[in-house]
Motif scaffolding. Structure first.
Motif, PDB file in Angstrom:
ATOM      1  N   SER A 210       5.906  -3.233   8.802  1.00 48.25           N
ATOM      2  CA  SER A 210       5.296  -1.830   7.992  1.00 48.25           C
ATOM      3  C   SER A 210       6.331  -0.833   8.079  1.00 48.25           C
ATOM      4  N   ILE A 211       7.605  -1.101   8.094  1.00 49.49           N
ATOM      5  CA  ILE A 211       8.460   0.024   8.044  1.00 49.49           C
ATOM      6  C   ILE A 211       8.597   0.684   6.604  1.00 49.49           C
ATOM      7  N   ALA A 212       7.512   1.471   6.176  1.00 47.24           N
ATOM      8  CA  ALA A 212       7.695   2.116   4.908  1.00 47.24           C
ATOM      9  C   ALA A 212       8.729   3.304   5.024  1.00 47.24           C
ATOM     10  N   PRO A 213       8.931   3.869   3.835  1.00 45.37           N
ATOM     11  CA  PRO A 213       9.944   5.092   3.952  1.00 45.37           C
ATOM     12  C   PRO A 213       9.333   6.535   4.736  1.00 45.37           C
ATOM     13  N   GLU A 214       7.975   6.289   4.503  1.00 43.95           N
ATOM     14  CA  GLU A 214       7.600   7.892   5.649  1.00 43.95           C
ATOM     15  C   GLU A 214       7.572   7.428   7.007  1.00 43.95           C
ATOM     16  N   VAL A 215       7.749   6.186   7.400  1.00 46.72           N
ATOM     17  CA  VAL A 215       8.062   6.081   8.727  1.00 46.72           C
ATOM     18  C   VAL A 215       9.219   6.554   9.246  1.00 46.72           C
ATOM     19  N   LEU A 216      10.380   6.426   8.250  1.00 48.32           N
ATOM     20  CA  LEU A 216      11.618   7.070   8.547  1.00 48.32           C
ATOM     21  C   LEU A 216      11.633   8.541   8.676  1.00 48.32           C
ATOM     22  N   THR A 217      11.060   9.194   7.494  1.00 51.50           N
ATOM     23  CA  THR A 217      11.104  10.482   7.225  1.00 51.50           C
ATOM     24  C   THR A 217       9.878  11.334   8.084  1.00 51.50           C
ATOM     25  N   GLU A 218       8.962  10.869   8.335  1.00 56.46           N
ATOM     26  CA  GLU A 218       7.708  11.339   9.080  1.00 56.46           C
ATOM     27  C   GLU A 218       7.569  11.014  10.395  1.00 56.46           C
ATOM     28  N   VAL A 355       5.058  20.670  12.126  1.00 56.69           N
ATOM     29  CA  VAL A 355       4.960  18.863  11.970  1.00 56.69           C
ATOM     30  C   VAL A 355       3.691  18.502  11.637  1.00 56.69           C
ATOM     31  N   GLN A 356       2.571  19.021  12.394  1.00 62.25           N
ATOM     32  CA  GLN A 356       1.396  18.927  12.451  1.00 62.25           C
ATOM     33  C   GLN A 356       0.840  19.133  10.990  1.00 62.25           C
ATOM     34  N   THR A 357       1.359  19.918  10.281  1.00 57.64           N
ATOM     35  CA  THR A 357       0.662  20.632   9.026  1.00 57.64           C
ATOM     36  C   THR A 357       1.495  20.045   8.001  1.00 57.64           C
ATOM     37  N   LEU A 358       2.819  19.712   7.995  1.00 56.47           N
ATOM     38  CA  LEU A 358       3.469  19.139   6.796  1.00 56.47           C
ATOM     39  C   LEU A 358       3.279  17.506   6.569  1.00 56.47           C
ATOM     40  N   VAL A 359       3.299  17.093   7.734  1.00 54.55           N
ATOM     41  CA  VAL A 359       3.107  15.561   7.585  1.00 54.55           C
ATOM     42  C   VAL A 359       1.922  14.993   6.887  1.00 54.55           C
ATOM     43  N   PRO A 360       0.677  15.379   6.965  1.00 53.61           N
ATOM     44  CA  PRO A 360      -0.317  15.116   5.984  1.00 53.61           C
ATOM     45  C   PRO A 360      -0.064  15.468   4.663  1.00 53.61           C
ATOM     46  N   VAL A 361       0.557  16.664   4.532  1.00 53.06           N
ATOM     47  CA  VAL A 361       1.003  16.905   2.951  1.00 53.06           C
ATOM     48  C   VAL A 361       2.045  15.760   2.401  1.00 53.06           C
ATOM     49  N   ASN A 362       2.798  15.409   3.189  1.00 49.98           N
ATOM     50  CA  ASN A 362       3.962  14.638   2.811  1.00 49.98           C
ATOM     51  C   ASN A 362       3.204  13.230   2.320  1.00 49.98           C
ATOM     52  N   LEU A 363       2.340  12.964   3.407  1.00 51.12           N
ATOM     53  CA  LEU A 363       1.610  11.677   3.124  1.00 51.12           C
ATOM     54  C   LEU A 363       0.857  11.654   1.838  1.00 51.12           C
ATOM     55  N   LYS A 364       0.507  12.648   1.338  1.00 48.88           N
ATOM     56  CA  LYS A 364      -0.188  12.550   0.189  1.00 48.88           C
ATOM     57  C   LYS A 364       0.745  12.511  -0.820  1.00 48.88           C
ATOM     58  N   THR A 365       1.857  13.135  -0.725  1.00 46.19           N
ATOM     59  CA  THR A 365       2.839  13.018  -1.749  1.00 46.19           C
ATOM     60  C   THR A 365       3.450  11.492  -1.900  1.00 46.19           C
ATOM     61  N   TYR A 366       3.655  10.883  -0.782  1.00 45.79           N
ATOM     62  CA  TYR A 366       3.911   9.464  -0.781  1.00 45.79           C
ATOM     63  C   TYR A 366       2.961   8.730  -1.363  1.00 45.79           C
ATOM     64  N   ASN A 367       1.958   8.837  -1.332  1.00 43.88           N
ATOM     65  CA  ASN A 367       0.709   8.011  -1.682  1.00 43.88           C
ATOM     66  C   ASN A 367       0.459   8.106  -3.446  1.00 43.88           C
ATOM     67  N   ALA A 368       0.459   9.384  -3.627  1.00 45.53           N
ATOM     68  CA  ALA A 368       0.203   9.648  -5.172  1.00 45.53           C
ATOM     69  C   ALA A 368       1.405   9.045  -5.758  1.00 45.53           C
ATOM     70  N   THR A 369       2.448   9.445  -5.427  1.00 50.47           N
ATOM     71  CA  THR A 369       3.998   8.847  -6.010  1.00 50.47           C
ATOM     72  C   THR A 369       3.894   7.626  -6.260  1.00 50.47           C
ATOM     73  N   ARG A 370       3.679   6.930  -4.990  1.00 47.92           N
ATOM     74  CA  ARG A 370       3.641   5.200  -4.795  1.00 47.92           C
ATOM     75  C   ARG A 370       2.549   4.922  -5.932  1.00 47.92           C
ATOM     76  N   ALA A 371       1.281   5.419  -6.039  1.00 46.45           N
ATOM     77  CA  ALA A 371       0.441   4.623  -7.209  1.00 46.45           C
ATOM     78  C   ALA A 371       0.973   4.904  -8.306  1.00 46.45           C
ATOM     79  N   LEU A 372       1.539   5.830  -8.604  1.00 44.28           N
ATOM     80  CA  LEU A 372       1.954   6.182 -10.263  1.00 44.28           C
ATOM     81  C   LEU A 372       3.164   4.943 -10.372  1.00 44.28           C
ATOM     82  N   ARG A 373       3.933   4.845  -9.372  1.00 49.55           N
ATOM     83  CA  ARG A 373       4.966   3.862  -9.605  1.00 49.55           C
ATOM     84  C   ARG A 373       4.499   2.428  -9.615  1.00 49.55           C
ATOM     85  N   GLU A 374       3.401   2.148  -8.791  1.00 42.68           N
ATOM     86  CA  GLU A 374       2.787   0.800  -8.658  1.00 42.68           C
ATOM     87  C   GLU A 374       1.992   0.393 -10.104  1.00 42.68           C
TER      88      GLU A 374
END
Length: 375
Positions: A210-218, A355-374
């Motif tokens: 389950s190594i998604a890119p967010e595992v690496l950046t977040e 870290v606590q405030t930015l990670v949830p924002v970044n995960l939303k970016t990942y999910n929204a962008t990935r949904a568009l790509r898929e």
């Protein structure tokens, strides 16, 4: 004489420290979305970074890459991907050089990677490029590459030769490199603890594939786990933490994860239009624990303007924002002040750390962008 010797030793150690990075290549079968990943947590003295798109011309390929802000001619790429699905990055190595090539003729890794982005389509193409470069190459580095066929490899390279480590030969289909080469002189180099940190943090994700890119950046780029001490310094009552051997450090200037396409069949031709839609360079500029993540594509409008070098001296607006946050994390500016982290600015009981405030924002970016790509 003793003071001069100590000063020289400190300067040498400092130079090694600022040109150190942590990196990984992740096989497609380790990513739940079936895509290989090339990741780099960059460390350098050039604190201002930018991302730019370079169109193809005269038979050279279009590409997008991370550059130093002051690199106005965009000569030296430090991680990037091109329109044919080839991606490359590097980490400095300190146990490969076996000659007397002077320092002024070294550090050409950025030039080599720029050339690779302009000319290479596959991992094998990169091997051919290294073979063709006149020697000495001016390099002592671990070059990491992936392509659209799902291939990946590290090329542990010195001035005259390289040793290739293929992703498919790794039992876990995961390779990690810091600032020594596995084929180099034993017990020399740097980054042994950081490599252990990365391997420890990746272990549960390898187990579950389950190594998604967010595992690496977040996770990895925002972790203060220390493998030698067996302790996570983001947890505890201490406000001040010594900045030593964590993946993110004072010298960290970006976290970038290039996520490729689901591997093509070896008989399939490379379609730049398709690959441009599939490849995403997930990019966090500035000090990684304080950074937002932006999706970057290899096309004219694929780079958010805040990531480009539009400010004075080629600085990017987003990097400027993150560096201001970093100044709060490292508030001491005298003496060895940059070795002390105010960890409460990143993690605290109130949950207001960066870290606590930015990670949830970044995960939303990942999910929204990935949904568009898929889609």
């Amino acid at each position: 004489m003793k003071r001069i010797f100590v000063a020289i030793c400190f300067m040498v150690a400092f130079i090694f420290d600022i040109y150190s990075c942590t990196s990984a290549i992740i096989g497609a079968d380790m990513n739940p979305y079936g895509r290989p990943i090339l990741w780099k947590n960059r460390d350098t003295s050039a604190s201002d970074n930018k991302i730019e798109y370079i169109p193809g011309c005269d038979g050279e390929f279009a590409y997008v890459a991370l550059f130093n802000a002051k690199d106005s001619l965009l000569n030296e790429a430090w991680i990037g991907m091109n329109e044919y699905g080839f991606a490359v990055m590097n980490t400095a190595s300190y146990n490969l050089k076996d000659d007397n090539v002077p320092e002024k003729d070294m550090d050409k890794e950025g030039l080599i990677m720029t050339k690779a982005l302009k000319k290479c389509k596959t991992v094998d193409d990169f091997a051919s490029l290294l073979d063709s470069i006149s020697k000495p190459m001016g390099a002592e580095a671990n070059f990491g590459v992936i392509d659209a066929y799902g291939k990946g490899a590290y090329f542990e390279t010195n001035n005259h030769s390289y040793v290739r480590f293929n992703l498919e030969d790794s039992p876990s289909h995961v390779l990690v490199r810091t600032n020594y080469s596995h084929a180099g002189r034993e017990n020399e180099g740097f980054g042994f603890i950081r490599e252990n940190n990365a391997e420890y943090l990746l272990a549960p994700y390898i187990e579950s594939k389950s190594i998604a890119p967010e595992v690496l950046t977040e996770v990895l780029s925002r972790s203060f786990y220390h493998a030698l001490l067996g302790k996570d310094f983001s947890i505890g009552e201490d406000r001040w933490v010594i900045d030593q051997d964590f993946i993110p450090r004072f010298t960290s200037t970006a976290t970038i994860a290039v996520e490729g396409c689901q591997p093509l069949n070896e008989n399939e031709e490379l379609d730049p239009e398709f690959l441009t839609r599939q490849y995403i360079m997930w990019s966090g500029l500035g000090y990684p624990p304080c950074s937002e993540i932006f999706p970057v594509y290899c096309k004219e409008d694929g780079v958010d303007p805040v990531l480009k070098g539009g400010e004075i001296n080629g600085r990017s607006p987003q990097c400027d924002i993150v560096l201001k946050r970093k100044a709060e994390v490292f508030p001491f500016t005298k003496g060895n002040g940059n070795k002390y982290i105010d960890i409460s600015k990143l993690f605290n009981e109130e949950g207001t750390g960066y870290v606590q405030t930015l990670v949830p924002v970044n995960l939303k970016t990942y999910n929204a962008t990935r949904a568009l790509r898929e889609k």
